[in-house]
Design a protein around this motif. Structure first.
Motif, PDB file in Angstrom:
ATOM      1  N   LEU A  33       0.853  -1.184   0.000  1.00 44.48           N
ATOM      2  CA  LEU A  33       0.000   0.000   0.000  1.00 44.48           C
ATOM      3  C   LEU A  33       0.892   1.237   0.000  1.00 44.48           C
ATOM      4  O   LEU A  33       1.839   1.320   0.793  1.00 44.48           O
ATOM      5  CB  LEU A  33      -0.908   0.036   1.233  1.00 44.48           C
ATOM      6  CG  LEU A  33      -1.986  -1.055   1.350  1.00 44.48           C
ATOM      7  CD1 LEU A  33      -1.402  -2.364   1.876  1.00 44.48           C
ATOM      8  CD2 LEU A  33      -3.108  -0.599   2.275  1.00 44.48           C
ATOM      9  N   GLU A  34       0.615   2.165  -0.897  1.00 49.25           N
ATOM     10  CA  GLU A  34       1.415   3.379  -0.968  1.00 49.25           C
ATOM     11  C   GLU A  34       0.536   4.599  -0.680  1.00 49.25           C
ATOM     12  O   GLU A  34      -0.510   4.780  -1.299  1.00 49.25           O
ATOM     13  CB  GLU A  34       2.081   3.538  -2.323  1.00 49.25           C
ATOM     14  CG  GLU A  34       2.963   4.783  -2.400  1.00 49.25           C
ATOM     15  CD  GLU A  34       3.802   4.867  -3.661  1.00 49.25           C
ATOM     16  OE1 GLU A  34       4.417   5.922  -3.897  1.00 49.25           O
ATOM     17  OE2 GLU A  34       3.844   3.863  -4.413  1.00 49.25           O
ATOM     18  N   TYR A  35       0.989   5.401   0.272  1.00 48.90           N
ATOM     19  CA  TYR A  35       0.296   6.612   0.674  1.00 48.90           C
ATOM     20  C   TYR A  35       1.156   7.834   0.359  1.00 48.90           C
ATOM     21  O   TYR A  35       2.379   7.741   0.269  1.00 48.90           O
ATOM     22  CB  TYR A  35       0.022   6.606   2.181  1.00 48.90           C
ATOM     23  CG  TYR A  35      -0.825   5.470   2.689  1.00 48.90           C
ATOM     24  CD1 TYR A  35      -2.193   5.631   2.872  1.00 48.90           C
ATOM     25  CD2 TYR A  35      -0.253   4.236   3.017  1.00 48.90           C
ATOM     26  CE1 TYR A  35      -2.971   4.596   3.368  1.00 48.90           C
ATOM     27  CE2 TYR A  35      -1.024   3.194   3.508  1.00 48.90           C
ATOM     28  CZ  TYR A  35      -2.383   3.377   3.682  1.00 48.90           C
ATOM     29  OH  TYR A  35      -3.156   2.349   4.161  1.00 48.90           O
ATOM     30  N   LEU A  51       3.742   0.818   2.690  1.00 50.20           N
ATOM     31  CA  LEU A  51       3.495  -0.209   3.698  1.00 50.20           C
ATOM     32  C   LEU A  51       3.461  -1.575   3.018  1.00 50.20           C
ATOM     33  O   LEU A  51       2.663  -1.810   2.109  1.00 50.20           O
ATOM     34  CB  LEU A  51       2.175   0.063   4.413  1.00 50.20           C
ATOM     35  CG  LEU A  51       1.815  -0.834   5.600  1.00 50.20           C
ATOM     36  CD1 LEU A  51       0.975  -0.058   6.614  1.00 50.20           C
ATOM     37  CD2 LEU A  51       1.059  -2.088   5.178  1.00 50.20           C
ATOM     38  N   ASN A  52       4.345  -2.467   3.442  1.00 46.04           N
ATOM     39  CA  ASN A  52       4.426  -3.823   2.899  1.00 46.04           C
ATOM     40  C   ASN A  52       4.001  -4.829   3.958  1.00 46.04           C
ATOM     41  O   ASN A  52       4.569  -4.855   5.064  1.00 46.04           O
ATOM     42  CB  ASN A  52       5.853  -4.134   2.450  1.00 46.04           C
ATOM     43  CG  ASN A  52       6.248  -3.363   1.210  1.00 46.04           C
ATOM     44  OD1 ASN A  52       5.771  -3.635   0.117  1.00 46.04           O
ATOM     45  ND2 ASN A  52       7.134  -2.374   1.373  1.00 46.04           N
ATOM     46  N   TYR A 221      -2.686   6.037  -2.336  1.00 47.19           N
ATOM     47  CA  TYR A 221      -2.513   6.265  -3.769  1.00 47.19           C
ATOM     48  C   TYR A 221      -2.521   4.975  -4.575  1.00 47.19           C
ATOM     49  O   TYR A 221      -2.908   4.986  -5.748  1.00 47.19           O
ATOM     50  CB  TYR A 221      -1.213   7.037  -4.034  1.00 47.19           C
ATOM     51  CG  TYR A 221      -1.426   8.529  -4.105  1.00 47.19           C
ATOM     52  CD1 TYR A 221      -1.202   9.242  -5.260  1.00 47.19           C
ATOM     53  CD2 TYR A 221      -1.900   9.233  -2.995  1.00 47.19           C
ATOM     54  CE1 TYR A 221      -1.423  10.619  -5.329  1.00 47.19           C
ATOM     55  CE2 TYR A 221      -2.126  10.593  -3.039  1.00 47.19           C
ATOM     56  CZ  TYR A 221      -1.889  11.289  -4.213  1.00 47.19           C
ATOM     57  OH  TYR A 221      -2.119  12.624  -4.268  1.00 47.19           O
ATOM     58  N   SER A 222      -2.106   3.872  -3.987  1.00 44.60           N
ATOM     59  CA  SER A 222      -2.155   2.599  -4.714  1.00 44.60           C
ATOM     60  C   SER A 222      -2.152   1.442  -3.723  1.00 44.60           C
ATOM     61  O   SER A 222      -1.669   1.560  -2.599  1.00 44.60           O
ATOM     62  CB  SER A 222      -0.964   2.469  -5.662  1.00 44.60           C
ATOM     63  OG  SER A 222       0.249   2.320  -4.964  1.00 44.60           O
ATOM     64  N   ILE A 223      -2.734   0.331  -4.158  1.00 42.13           N
ATOM     65  CA  ILE A 223      -2.734  -0.904  -3.384  1.00 42.13           C
ATOM     66  C   ILE A 223      -2.574  -2.058  -4.343  1.00 42.13           C
ATOM     67  O   ILE A 223      -3.277  -2.144  -5.361  1.00 42.13           O
ATOM     68  CB  ILE A 223      -4.010  -1.035  -2.519  1.00 42.13           C
ATOM     69  CG1 ILE A 223      -3.974  -2.315  -1.696  1.00 42.13           C
ATOM     70  CG2 ILE A 223      -5.276  -0.920  -3.342  1.00 42.13           C
ATOM     71  CD1 ILE A 223      -5.075  -2.375  -0.644  1.00 42.13           C
TER      72      ILE A 223
END
Length: 224
Positions: A33-35, A51-52, A221-223
């Motif tokens: 997950l990217e924030y 976040l991995n 922004y992405s998952i």
């Protein structure tokens, strides 16, 4: 039908129909997950947060989800000294239990490279929380060498349900409001937080207010 009875009926139907119940965290091993966190007054990026989800295992109290967060400056350089380890327990009823003691120790280690000790401070995100619910206060104390820092998270309440669209997609969320006060030598911070949580994902948006004004906003922004 009461709200609690409706929730129990939903869980029973989910089991009967073979649907997977979920808590307010991402428990899919290998997920990324990217924030992006932006400063409200100028729109500049404060950090990228990646976040991995590294490990998902069965434990005595439920499913243990271990993640590592990398924080990067807008120029791609590390924001902290190292990655920050995060661990939650997803209970059988899908409540998410967080050991804030260990979270604080791991945060200080990753942020400053320092060893710390902390008091036990459990925090729970109930799987069945509904608008109008209040959550228990969380208090803790952390020691770094001879320095002592305290924090208090209180006035925690579920404001509403909301469908929110962010760059990563559209998510059905509950919005949690809480106040957080951090105190210690050279560090005093009093903020109001609004966080959008989605089942199976975790937080989708996190807004921080200082003195009634929006200070920062961190958005998914992405998952993958």
């Amino acid at each position: 039908m009461t709200r609690r009875a409706f929730y129990i009926l939903f869980v029973l139907l989910s089991v009967t129909l073979g649907l997977k119940a979920q808590g307010y965290c991402c428990d899919r091993q290998g997920a990324r997950l990217e924030y992006v966190r932006k400063i409200s007054k100028n729109g500049e990026t404060e950090w990228r947060h990646i976040l991995n989800v590294k490990d998902v295992t069965k434990g005595a109290d439920g499913t243990v989800v271990t993640s590592f967060s990398t924080f990067l400056k807008a120029n791609g350089k590390p924001y902290y000294k190292g990655d920050i380890r995060e661990q939650v327990v997803l209970r059988e009823n899908n409540d998410v239990w967080v050991d804030m003691e260990q979270v604080t120790i791991d945060y200080i280690k990753g942020r400053a490279g320092l060893n710390a000790t902390a008091e036990a401070a459990p925090s729970i995100l109930p799987a069945d929380m509904q608008p109008g619910d209040t959550l228990p206060q969380v208090t803790g104390k952390t020691k770094v060498s001879l320095l002592t820092f305290t924090y208090r998270i209180w006035d925690r309440k579920v404001l509403r349900r909301e469908t929110i669209s962010v760059p990563a997609g559209t998510f059905d969320c509950v919005v949690l409001e809480e106040r957080k006060l951090e105190s210690g030598p050279g560090h005093n911070r009093d903020v109001l937080n609004h966080t959008w949580y989605c089942k199976g994902v975790g937080f989708v948006r996190h807004d921080t207010y200082i003195d009634g004004k929006l200070d920062t906003s961190e958005i998914l922004y992405s998952i993958k």
